[in-house]
Design a protein around this motif. Structure first.
Motif, PDB file in Angstrom:
ATOM      1  N   VAL A  79       0.838  -1.201   0.000  1.00 44.06           N
ATOM      2  CA  VAL A  79       0.000   0.000   0.000  1.00 44.06           C
ATOM      3  C   VAL A  79       0.874   1.254   0.000  1.00 44.06           C
ATOM      4  O   VAL A  79       0.623   2.219  -0.732  1.00 44.06           O
ATOM      5  CB  VAL A  79      -0.939  -0.012   1.225  1.00 44.06           C
ATOM      6  CG1 VAL A  79      -1.689   1.313   1.322  1.00 44.06           C
ATOM      7  CG2 VAL A  79      -1.918  -1.174   1.132  1.00 44.06           C
TER       8      VAL A  79
ATOM      9  N   PHE B 123      -0.760   4.773  -1.087  1.00 47.94           N
ATOM     10  CA  PHE B 123      -2.085   4.766  -0.485  1.00 47.94           C
ATOM     11  C   PHE B 123      -1.937   4.577   1.023  1.00 47.94           C
ATOM     12  O   PHE B 123      -0.893   4.134   1.527  1.00 47.94           O
ATOM     13  CB  PHE B 123      -2.947   3.628  -1.041  1.00 47.94           C
ATOM     14  CG  PHE B 123      -3.241   3.752  -2.510  1.00 47.94           C
ATOM     15  CD1 PHE B 123      -3.655   4.953  -3.047  1.00 47.94           C
ATOM     16  CD2 PHE B 123      -3.106   2.652  -3.352  1.00 47.94           C
ATOM     17  CE1 PHE B 123      -3.932   5.062  -4.404  1.00 47.94           C
ATOM     18  CE2 PHE B 123      -3.390   2.747  -4.701  1.00 47.94           C
ATOM     19  CZ  PHE B 123      -3.798   3.960  -5.234  1.00 47.94           C
TER      20      PHE B 123
ATOM     21  N   VAL C 247      -5.755  -0.321   1.481  1.00 45.69           N
ATOM     22  CA  VAL C 247      -6.536  -0.878   0.369  1.00 45.69           C
ATOM     23  C   VAL C 247      -7.165  -2.188   0.841  1.00 45.69           C
ATOM     24  O   VAL C 247      -6.468  -3.085   1.307  1.00 45.69           O
ATOM     25  CB  VAL C 247      -5.660  -1.147  -0.870  1.00 45.69           C
ATOM     26  CG1 VAL C 247      -6.509  -1.797  -1.974  1.00 45.69           C
ATOM     27  CG2 VAL C 247      -5.026   0.141  -1.367  1.00 45.69           C
TER      28      VAL C 247
ATOM     29  N   ALA D 144     -13.850  -2.404  -3.708  1.00 45.07           N
ATOM     30  CA  ALA D 144     -12.566  -2.075  -3.113  1.00 45.07           C
ATOM     31  C   ALA D 144     -12.706  -0.776  -2.336  1.00 45.07           C
ATOM     32  O   ALA D 144     -13.353   0.174  -2.802  1.00 45.07           O
ATOM     33  CB  ALA D 144     -11.507  -1.947  -4.191  1.00 45.07           C
TER      34      ALA D 144
ATOM     35  N   ILE E 286     -10.383   2.124  -0.954  1.00 44.43           N
ATOM     36  CA  ILE E 286      -9.022   2.667  -1.105  1.00 44.43           C
ATOM     37  C   ILE E 286      -8.966   4.013  -0.398  1.00 44.43           C
ATOM     38  O   ILE E 286      -9.751   4.923  -0.695  1.00 44.43           O
ATOM     39  CB  ILE E 286      -8.667   2.827  -2.591  1.00 44.43           C
ATOM     40  CG1 ILE E 286      -8.767   1.464  -3.316  1.00 44.43           C
ATOM     41  CG2 ILE E 286      -7.264   3.413  -2.738  1.00 44.43           C
ATOM     42  CD1 ILE E 286      -8.561   1.558  -4.801  1.00 44.43           C
TER      43      ILE E 286
END
Length: 272
Positions: free
Chosen positions: A218, A223, A226, A268, A270
């Motif tokens: 990630v 990010f 996730v 998903a 995120i």
């Protein structure tokens, strides 16, 4: 519009949560169980008189729950001639539903409701399974009236004339009366326990499977987190009810009610 009576409700709701396994080698398992029960009783009505419910098959009576079923009691099929039978006030039977005695024969509201959720975690993998249950209620299956109409709907193709166990000859012990064009003495047949069914059920309401990507992956993608997931709803229902769906509103009267759809979704989450 007038307030003409009073009602008493008494109930219990209980929730039990447990950590069965708490982070043992990266694995954890927790459980939530909730149980609810409610008992209502009409304590007074104007001059003590009965009041009809929202339809002619239910009744409000002092000392009884709201939405009590008020129906003629089905007595089966006459083995001699295939006529439908109902009970009279003196406990005998009649093939004329207008001579039968209407009685309080149960309630549309469940005695118990409950839910059970098990949640499992193993490193980045999560699994949650939720079951929902209802018991102690009765449903009037008016959809079945078209299929078990004893010949009343020949021309519309509704009658179950290919079904097993309908009366054919004297001496038959059958579930369904002899089919007759126009119906076999079944005027007002909806007002009978013939179509009143046990509404108890257990439903696999929801399954959720998720996977959280490792932190180093990630971070490399810039990010914060996730999570990938798949979710399924209403996958299975266990019930003796023969209609479309045992999960009903307070009236519990089904007539071609659209059942809840099964669904599977993917997604998903995120975070940046």
């Amino acid at each position: 519009m007038t307030n003409i009576g009073s009602l008493e409700n008494k109930g219990i709701e209980a929730l039990i949560s447990s950590k069965n396994i708490d982070d043992k080698g990266g694995f954890s398992w927790s459980t939530e169980l909730n149980i609810g029960m409610n008992r209502n009783k009409i304590t007074s009505l104007f001059m003590g008189r009965d009041v009809a419910g929202s339809n002619s098959t239910q009744l409000h009576r002092v000392g009884q729950p709201v939405q009590s079923w008020y129906l003629n009691e089905w007595a089966g099929v006459d083995p001699e001639n295939g006529d439908p039978l109902w009970y009279t006030a003196d406990g005998k039977t009649t093939n004329n539903i207008n001579l039968a005695e209407r009685r309080i024969v149960g309630n549309s509201q469940p005695k118990f409701t409950g839910g059970l959720t098990n949640t499992f975690q193993y490193k980045g993998i999560g699994l949650s399974v939720f079951f929902y249950a209802v018991t102690g209620n009765k449903i009037l299956n008016r959809t079945r009236i078209l299929g078990d109409a004893d010949g009343a709907y020949f021309g519309y193709g509704y009658d179950k004339l290919t079904a097993e166990n309908y009366w054919r000859k004297p001496g038959d012990i059958a579930d369904r009366p002899k089919p007759v064009p126009g119906g076999n003495k079944n005027a007002n047949s909806a007002l009978s326990t013939r179509y009143l069914e046990n509404g108890s059920f257990l439903r696999l309401r929801n399954i959720n499977l998720s996977y959280s990507l490792p932190a180093k992956w990630v971070r490399a993608a810039k990010f914060t987190s996730v999570k990938l997931y798949a979710q399924a709803a209403n996958l299975a229902t266990w019930t003796s009810y023969t209609g479309w769906d045992p999960e009903q509103d307070i009236n519990a009267m089904e007539f071609f009610r659209y059942p809840p759809s099964k669904s599977i979704t993917f997604g998903a989450n995120i975070n940046f």
